[in-house]
Scaffold this active site. Sequence first.
Site, PDB file in Angstrom:
ATOM      1  N   GLY A  78      11.020  50.475  15.123  1.00 17.32           N
ATOM      2  CA  GLY A  78      10.662  49.698  16.308  1.00 17.32           C
ATOM      3  C   GLY A  78       9.416  50.278  16.960  1.00 17.32           C
ATOM      4  O   GLY A  78       9.191  51.491  16.916  1.00 17.32           O
ATOM      5  N   GLY A  79       8.599  49.410  17.522  1.00 18.66           N
ATOM      6  CA  GLY A  79       7.417  49.873  18.252  1.00 18.66           C
ATOM      7  C   GLY A  79       6.445  50.593  17.349  1.00 18.66           C
ATOM      8  O   GLY A  79       6.083  50.096  16.279  1.00 18.66           O
ATOM      9  N   ASP A  80       6.039  51.779  17.775  1.00 18.51           N
ATOM     10  CA  ASP A  80       5.136  52.612  16.989  1.00 18.51           C
ATOM     11  C   ASP A  80       5.918  53.851  16.554  1.00 18.51           C
ATOM     12  O   ASP A  80       6.636  54.450  17.348  1.00 18.51           O
ATOM     13  CB  ASP A  80       3.941  53.016  17.866  1.00 18.51           C
ATOM     14  CG  ASP A  80       2.944  53.851  17.083  1.00 18.51           C
ATOM     15  OD1 ASP A  80       1.997  53.268  16.542  1.00 18.51           O
ATOM     16  OD2 ASP A  80       3.132  55.083  16.984  1.00 18.51           O
TER      17      ASP A  80
ATOM     18  N   THR B 296       3.537  49.699  20.616  1.00 18.31           N
ATOM     19  CA  THR B 296       4.637  50.436  21.233  1.00 18.31           C
ATOM     20  C   THR B 296       5.212  49.635  22.411  1.00 18.31           C
ATOM     21  O   THR B 296       4.539  48.765  22.979  1.00 18.31           O
ATOM     22  CB  THR B 296       4.147  51.827  21.681  1.00 18.31           C
ATOM     23  OG1 THR B 296       5.277  52.586  22.097  1.00 18.31           O
ATOM     24  CG2 THR B 296       3.138  51.740  22.810  1.00 18.31           C
TER      25      THR B 296
ATOM     26  N   MET C 212      13.846  54.892  26.960  1.00 18.50           N
ATOM     27  CA  MET C 212      15.247  55.334  26.957  1.00 18.50           C
ATOM     28  C   MET C 212      15.635  55.921  28.316  1.00 18.50           C
ATOM     29  O   MET C 212      16.330  56.931  28.381  1.00 18.50           O
ATOM     30  CB  MET C 212      15.458  56.383  25.852  1.00 18.50           C
ATOM     31  CG  MET C 212      15.282  55.803  24.458  1.00 18.50           C
ATOM     32  SD  MET C 212      15.396  57.011  23.141  1.00 18.50           S
ATOM     33  CE  MET C 212      13.748  57.690  23.120  1.00 18.50           C
TER      34      MET C 212
ATOM     35  N   GLY D 181      12.021  43.394  25.913  1.00 19.36           N
ATOM     36  CA  GLY D 181      10.660  42.918  26.144  1.00 19.36           C
ATOM     37  C   GLY D 181      10.053  42.242  24.926  1.00 19.36           C
ATOM     38  O   GLY D 181      10.324  42.626  23.798  1.00 19.36           O
TER      39      GLY D 181
ATOM     40  N   LYS E 170      20.785  54.493  14.060  1.00 24.88           N
ATOM     41  CA  LYS E 170      21.467  55.711  14.501  1.00 24.88           C
ATOM     42  C   LYS E 170      22.848  55.357  15.017  1.00 24.88           C
ATOM     43  O   LYS E 170      23.037  54.384  15.726  1.00 24.88           O
ATOM     44  CB  LYS E 170      20.669  56.353  15.633  1.00 24.88           C
ATOM     45  CG  LYS E 170      19.341  56.844  15.191  1.00 24.88           C
ATOM     46  CD  LYS E 170      18.592  57.339  16.402  1.00 24.88           C
ATOM     47  CE  LYS E 170      17.124  57.490  16.066  1.00 24.88           C
ATOM     48  NZ  LYS E 170      16.309  57.434  17.264  1.00 24.88           N
TER      49      LYS E 170
ATOM     50  N   GLU F  19       0.819  -1.216   0.000  1.00 20.48           N
ATOM     51  CA  GLU F  19       0.000   0.000   0.000  1.00 20.48           C
ATOM     52  C   GLU F  19       0.861   1.278   0.000  1.00 20.48           C
ATOM     53  O   GLU F  19       0.600   2.217  -0.747  1.00 20.48           O
ATOM     54  CB  GLU F  19      -0.854  -0.074   1.281  1.00 20.48           C
ATOM     55  CG  GLU F  19      -1.907   0.970   1.424  1.00 20.48           C
ATOM     56  CD  GLU F  19      -3.199   0.594   0.696  1.00 20.48           C
ATOM     57  OE1 GLU F  19      -3.534  -0.601   0.686  1.00 20.48           O
ATOM     58  OE2 GLU F  19      -3.819   1.517   0.134  1.00 20.48           O
ATOM     59  N   ILE F  20       1.880   1.260   0.855  1.00 22.23           N
ATOM     60  CA  ILE F  20       2.703   2.478   0.985  1.00 22.23           C
ATOM     61  C   ILE F  20       3.502   2.708  -0.287  1.00 22.23           C
ATOM     62  O   ILE F  20       3.600   3.832  -0.804  1.00 22.23           O
ATOM     63  CB  ILE F  20       3.646   2.363   2.204  1.00 22.23           C
ATOM     64  CG1 ILE F  20       2.792   2.281   3.468  1.00 22.23           C
ATOM     65  CG2 ILE F  20       4.585   3.543   2.283  1.00 22.23           C
ATOM     66  CD1 ILE F  20       3.566   2.027   4.724  1.00 22.23           C
TER      67      ILE F  20
ATOM     68  N   ASP G  88      15.362  50.526  11.314  1.00 24.28           N
ATOM     69  CA  ASP G  88      16.127  51.008  12.465  1.00 24.28           C
ATOM     70  C   ASP G  88      16.837  49.866  13.162  1.00 24.28           C
ATOM     71  O   ASP G  88      16.413  48.724  13.065  1.00 24.28           O
ATOM     72  CB  ASP G  88      15.161  51.627  13.483  1.00 24.28           C
ATOM     73  CG  ASP G  88      14.894  53.077  13.173  1.00 24.28           C
ATOM     74  OD1 ASP G  88      15.518  53.607  12.253  1.00 24.28           O
ATOM     75  OD2 ASP G  88      14.037  53.659  13.873  1.00 24.28           O
TER      76      ASP G  88
HETATM   77  N1  SAH Z   1       9.034  53.939  18.794  1.00 24.46           N
HETATM   78  C1  SAH Z   1       9.421  52.998  19.809  1.00 24.46           C
HETATM   79  C2  SAH Z   1      10.304  53.615  20.872  1.00 24.46           C
HETATM   80  C3  SAH Z   1      11.638  54.051  20.367  1.00 24.46           C
HETATM   81  S1  SAH Z   1      12.609  54.752  21.627  1.00 24.46           S
HETATM   82  C4  SAH Z   1       8.175  52.379  20.446  1.00 24.46           C
HETATM   83  O1  SAH Z   1       7.057  52.809  20.172  1.00 24.46           O
HETATM   84  O2  SAH Z   1       8.308  51.413  21.197  1.00 24.46           O
HETATM   85  C5  SAH Z   1      13.600  53.361  22.109  1.00 24.46           C
HETATM   86  C6  SAH Z   1      13.228  52.921  23.515  1.00 24.46           C
HETATM   87  O3  SAH Z   1      12.051  52.161  23.487  1.00 24.46           O
HETATM   88  C7  SAH Z   1      14.260  52.011  24.148  1.00 24.46           C
HETATM   89  O4  SAH Z   1      15.329  52.726  24.723  1.00 24.46           O
HETATM   90  C8  SAH Z   1      13.419  51.322  25.197  1.00 24.46           C
HETATM   91  O5  SAH Z   1      13.220  52.155  26.312  1.00 24.46           O
HETATM   92  C9  SAH Z   1      12.095  51.194  24.498  1.00 24.46           C
HETATM   93  N2  SAH Z   1      11.962  49.877  23.853  1.00 24.46           N
HETATM   94  C10 SAH Z   1      11.738  49.626  22.557  1.00 24.46           C
HETATM   95  N3  SAH Z   1      11.641  48.292  22.331  1.00 24.46           N
HETATM   96  C11 SAH Z   1      11.797  47.695  23.535  1.00 24.46           C
HETATM   97  C12 SAH Z   1      11.788  46.361  23.990  1.00 24.46           C
HETATM   98  N4  SAH Z   1      11.594  45.338  23.142  1.00 24.46           N
HETATM   99  N5  SAH Z   1      11.997  46.112  25.295  1.00 24.46           N
HETATM  100  C13 SAH Z   1      12.191  47.119  26.152  1.00 24.46           C
HETATM  101  N6  SAH Z   1      12.206  48.399  25.792  1.00 24.46           N
HETATM  102  C14 SAH Z   1      12.002  48.707  24.506  1.00 24.46           C
END
Ligand code: SAH
Length: 472
Positions: A300-302, A330, A382, A411, A269, A22-23, A247
């Site tokens: 990064g983040g927002d 963020t 920061m 984080g 930067k 079969e296989i 970034d």
């Molecule tokens: N625009 C980004 C922030 C940029 S400023 C936002 O909305 O998250 C960069 C700072 O964001 C870092 O110095 C730290 O304080 C914080 N940050 C960004 N990502 C992080 C993470 N994964 N864990 C902890 N702090 C974080």
Amino acid sequence: MDYLPIFTKLENRPCLVIGGGEIALRKVHLLLKAGANVTVCSLAFHAKLQEKADVGQIKIIQGSFSESLLDDKWLVIAATNQKDVNKQVAESANSRQQMVNVVDDPTLSSFIMPSIVDRSPIIVAISSGGKAPVLARLIRERLEALLPMHIGRLATISGEFRHHVKKAIKSVSLRRRYWEKLFGNGQLGRLLQKGQTQDAIALMERSLTEEVTKGDVALVGAGPGDPSLLTLKALQLMQQADVVLYDRLVSSEILDLVRRDADLISVGKEAGNHEVAQSRTNQMLVEFAQQGKKVVRLKGGDSFIFGRGGEELEELVESNVDFQVVPGITAASGCSAYAGIPLTHRDYAQSVTFVTGHRKQDGKELNWQALASKNQTLVVYMGLIQAEEIQAQLLQYGRGEDTPVALINKGTTSDQHVVIGKLSELTQLGGGLKGPTLMIIGEVVSLADKLAWYNPEHSHKLTRDPFLVNLA
Ligand code: SAH
């Protein structure tokens, strides 16, 4: 990566299957689908294999395996129920550097057969490397449901139309844009689904003359680190981009999700070189868009929270470049969620304030008096290098020494590390931390004791800094 996925062309190429049950039959089916020239060797044959041999679809050899059967074969599949026979086949093939698969035994195999979703010419192959076949099967089932049947037809007629498009649109990136637009809005697929092939071709023809030349910029927030926190829109734009300016904070796991042919440019930067880097970045955004490219500016983040997104957009407005903004999670949201610290809570904090520890040289002073008031959460981006000032000012303006503080380092990533302490210890808390760190100050931090849920494999989980434990 334990295995390199490849799609191999077997049309008219001799392949060997050892085993007649079969296989073996299933493997023969697949090989025939790929147009292979199949020989099956076995002591006995499944009726269906015998039928195929009778009509000349395959060749069968009744007898035991012998190494000479491997001569001139591209690949070999051992599918008998005799372990020692399978092993002998594998050893012979391996010693002759021929590709061999032993059914259900990856250790003896030099290639394995993935689960497949077949919408030829679109084929999706899924493998767990033999580690979790059930999971691979579930993924396949999901994909089966996700990929409509007409997608194969869509690929086929696109293939037939390709040379025509190549002639009509000379630029590679404009051509790609043409296809993206065509596949992206679903109209073509809907026509094919209804069997209206002629209408589909007419649509493809019409779209050739529509304007596709304008470049633009998408300012995209990539979130705090965990790639699964990207928005769907961010992911879509990343996969359509011609060029991505990112970034330093954007992780490599996230960059891996960018379209493979896109140009990736780091505009991280450099310390002490901010302004030059920023104006050069702004300039590049404008230039690329004016060349007709789809530009993603990935941050990064927002982008609108301590991300200087606003400044970059002002430049685009001045140069008349089209743009859109995609919000990201963020750091405050991402880190607080993954550390189990609700930023507001009816019992502890009725408001939350985001501030940055890093300000322009001529920047405004923070209103420490307001920031020190009770029943609010203070999130400092920061903030690590300013820990001393933050601690001193908040204490001076009356925030209690015992106010809980959390430092969340990297984080939401698999290296997340959370350090919890008191405001009076803030300066010492961040000692060994490297990389992005977010500071949360306020009574809500104490909830992490109960609510912390994220235990990344490599992190030390929720800890007090050992240094401080020793001090206590
Ligand atoms: N625009 C980004 C922030 C940029 S400023 C936002 O909305 O998250 C960069 C700072 O964001 C870092 O110095 C730290 O304080 C914080 N940050 C960004 N990502 C992080 C993470 N994964 N864990 C902890 N702090 C974080």
